[in-house]
Enzyme design. Structure first.
Site, PDB file in Angstrom:
ATOM      1  N   ASP A  53       1.569   6.103   6.021  1.00  0.00           N
ATOM      2  CA  ASP A  53       0.576   5.228   5.416  1.00  0.00           C
ATOM      3  C   ASP A  53       1.095   4.554   4.152  1.00  0.00           C
ATOM      4  O   ASP A  53       0.388   3.755   3.556  1.00  0.00           O
ATOM      5  CB  ASP A  53      -0.709   6.012   5.111  1.00  0.00           C
TER       6      ASP A  53
ATOM      7  N   ASP B 165     -12.065   7.171   4.031  1.00  0.00           N
ATOM      8  CA  ASP B 165     -10.863   6.906   4.819  1.00  0.00           C
ATOM      9  C   ASP B 165     -10.501   5.425   4.821  1.00  0.00           C
ATOM     10  O   ASP B 165      -9.487   5.035   5.378  1.00  0.00           O
ATOM     11  CB  ASP B 165     -11.048   7.413   6.256  1.00  0.00           C
TER      12      ASP B 165
ATOM     13  N   GLU C 180      -9.430   3.827   2.281  1.00  0.00           N
ATOM     14  CA  GLU C 180      -8.925   3.944   0.906  1.00  0.00           C
ATOM     15  C   GLU C 180      -7.859   2.911   0.571  1.00  0.00           C
ATOM     16  O   GLU C 180      -7.664   2.565  -0.595  1.00  0.00           O
ATOM     17  CB  GLU C 180      -8.362   5.350   0.679  1.00  0.00           C
TER      18      GLU C 180
ATOM     19  N   LYS D 130       0.841  -1.196   0.000  1.00  0.00           N
ATOM     20  CA  LYS D 130       0.000   0.000   0.000  1.00  0.00           C
ATOM     21  C   LYS D 130       0.880   1.251   0.000  1.00  0.00           C
ATOM     22  O   LYS D 130       1.710   1.438   0.876  1.00  0.00           O
ATOM     23  CB  LYS D 130      -0.905  -0.005   1.234  1.00  0.00           C
TER      24      LYS D 130
ATOM     25  N   ARG E  11      -7.677  -0.291   1.036  1.00  0.00           N
ATOM     26  CA  ARG E  11      -8.219  -1.499   0.407  1.00  0.00           C
ATOM     27  C   ARG E  11      -8.651  -1.229  -1.037  1.00  0.00           C
ATOM     28  O   ARG E  11      -8.679  -2.150  -1.854  1.00  0.00           O
ATOM     29  CB  ARG E  11      -9.376  -2.042   1.248  1.00  0.00           C
TER      30      ARG E  11
ATOM     31  N   LYS F 255      -9.909  12.827   8.672  1.00  0.00           N
ATOM     32  CA  LYS F 255      -9.414  12.357   9.957  1.00  0.00           C
ATOM     33  C   LYS F 255      -9.363  13.510  10.955  1.00  0.00           C
ATOM     34  O   LYS F 255      -9.292  14.676  10.564  1.00  0.00           O
ATOM     35  CB  LYS F 255      -7.995  11.789   9.800  1.00  0.00           C
TER      36      LYS F 255
ATOM     37  N   ASP G 171      -2.321  10.357   3.887  1.00  0.00           N
ATOM     38  CA  ASP G 171      -3.736  10.008   4.018  1.00  0.00           C
ATOM     39  C   ASP G 171      -4.444  10.972   4.962  1.00  0.00           C
ATOM     40  O   ASP G 171      -4.318  10.875   6.183  1.00  0.00           O
ATOM     41  CB  ASP G 171      -3.877   8.578   4.539  1.00  0.00           C
TER      42      ASP G 171
END
Length: 496
Positions: free
Chosen positions: A276, A335, A337, A253, A339, A265, A258
């Site tokens: 991230d 959020d 995201e 990933k 996946r 967030k 993020d």
């Protein structure tokens, strides 16, 4: 950092002309008649030092010792965990000194097995310093480190492997630590391309927005829509095994920052969302080490890299997108995201017909709640793959823990408006995220490593850990096919 492995008899350590001497003291310490043994035995007898892992005694100008600075470090039973703990404590002390040359050895007449690799890797990692955006970094002053052992010839393979693994871990830490404006998708792609030099066994291809759109990666594209930074899809290949051997695919990933997108967030600690892309960083680290070790295995690395930011073009909660697999997804939470970028990368990975796929992602806060920062969460559809990853974690000290994948957990992903939703509520969030990804792996043996709790540290020690580079490298080294073994033989697949 310049490392040297040298044959060293116990009585020679005291006369070594170095700035500092690090002597490791096991719980079954057996003193010889040399000056270092006499010094240690006196410290133990006077209860100034214990041989427990993590205990140290520092001194300057020790009698009959040539090195001006000496650190004695207890290593307990001499196991890998004890060695790493002791070296970390000792190196924290040595880094505060002006020493530029260091000799490390096991004191006494006996050496614990496999200590050279564990200690070399631990020292190399301890010397890492983040410097990219600091004008006056607290850099490690050590320049040459000699590892002295009575068994130099037999220890050399472990010594070389430890250096390569540490180099991979430190590269992953470096890119994980960089702030978002110094680790954009384009810069991350540049780091991948740098691994594929003329003499390197690594090959790299970078796809941009047009190529990704042509592939139909609608889920990946949706995440990137809110950012002015262009997405990048990075493809790395290492071919060290027979041509007939199917590769292992590693998918990292690569959300370089993020914000949560429209599902924004909280502001507190949002800076840590630069981490991230730690899954992507771990893939870079693995390929860095593969280029040094050159094991007989084939590996593909895939990194979907983009930012997740809110603007007028950003994907909205309730939007439905079409993934590369053709399955549609209702995005209930922007959020969630990671996946979305991974699902398209998993679909792409299947075109290599891999024998196994492993994705690595800082995916869920739920995994942090479940396992904390000790073990990464591991989910798998294949018992053999899960067992191999668990064993690799135990060997490397980069631990993981297998989590469930019962089909009942997927019920919450059902929606009236698409083939699936991207979230399934708060309960068992790490498991439902894995169930989402499972919908894109087909029959290929697959594992998902949720590293949200293990990829970085917060607080005063804030920074990337480089995990799970050690676990992944050990797994790949264990997968090397002996010359006499057929390369393409498939493993029996066991579904949960």
């Amino acid at each position: 950092m310049d490392f040297e492995l040298k044959r060293l008899r116990p009585q020679e350590a005291a006369s070594a002309k170095v700035d500092a001497l690090l002597a490791l003291v096991p719980s079954d310490f057996r003193a010889g008649d040399d000056a270092l043994s006499v010094l240690i035995q006196g410290a133990l007898d006077g209860e100034h030092l214990k041989a427990d892992a993590g205990t140290t005694l520092s001194m300057y100008g020790a009698p009959r010792i040539a090195a001006p600075r000496v650190v004695l470090a207890g290593i307990g039973d001499g196991g890998g965990k004890a060695l790493r703990k002791s070296v970390a404590v000792a190196m924290a002390e040595l880094r505060r000194t002006p020493a530029k040359t260091l000799l490390v050895c096991v004191a006494g007449t006996g050496e614990p097995p496999s200590w050279v690799g564990a200690v070399t890797q631990a020292i190399d990692e301890a010397c890492y310093t983040y410097e990219t955006t600091r004008t006056k970094p607290d850099a490690c002053k050590l320049r040459k480190i000699t590892v002295g052992t009575q068994h130099e010839a037999s220890a050399r393979p472990a010594f070389a492997q430890a250096q390569a693994v540490a180099a991979g871990i430190n590269l992953a830490r470096e890119w994980g630590n960089r702030p978002g404006n110094h680790a954009t998708p384009t810069l991350l792609a540049g780091a991948a391309q740098a691994l594929a030099g003329k003499k390197s066994p690594v090959r790299c291809e970078v796809l941009g927005p047009k190529e990704v759109a042509k592939l139909g990666m609608g889920a990946f594209q949706a995440v990137a829509r809110g950012s002015e930074e262009a997405l990048r899809f990075i493809v790395l290949e290492y071919r060290g095994g027979p041509k007939s051997q199917p590769p292992v695919a590693l998918i990292g990933k690569g959300i370089t920052f993020d914000s949560g997108g429209i599902s924004l967030k909280p502001a507190a600690d949002m800076d840590e969302m630069k981490f991230d892309m730690s899954g992507a960083a771990s893939v870079l680290g693995v390929f860095r080490a593969l280029s040094d070790l050159r094991p007989k295995v084939n590996v593909v690395g895939l990194i979907p890299a983009c930012e997740n930011l809110p603007d007028g073009r950003a994907v909205k909660p309730g939007d439905v997108v079409t993934s590369m697999s053709g399955q549609t997804i209702e995005i209930l939470n922007t959020d969630a995201e990671g996946r979305l970028v991974l699902c398209d990368a998993l679909t792409y990975a299947r075109r290599f017909k891999p024998r196994a796929m492993v994705d690595i992602a800082t995916l869920t806060g739920a995994c942090v709640i479940a396992l904390g920062g000790v073990r990464s969460g591991m989910f798998s559809t294949d018992d053999a793959l899960a067992g191999a990853l668990e064993q690799a974690g135990n060997t490397s000290g980069d631990l993981c823990w297998r989590m469930p994948l019962d089909d009942d957990y997927a019920e919450g992903l059902k929606t009236n408006f698409a083939d699936m939703a991207n979230v399934a509520g708060r309960a068992a969030g790490a498991v439902t995220a894995a169930k989402f990804l499972q919908k894109f792996v087909g029959d290929t043996p697959w594992a998902h490593l949720d590293i949200a709790g293990t990829a970085w540290l917060s607080g005063k020690a804030k920074g990337s850990t480089g995990r799970p580079v050690g676990l992944l490298l050990q797994y790949l080294l264990d997968q090397q096919v002996p010359a006499e073994q057929p390369a393409g033989k498939a493993r029996k697949k066991v579904r949960q």
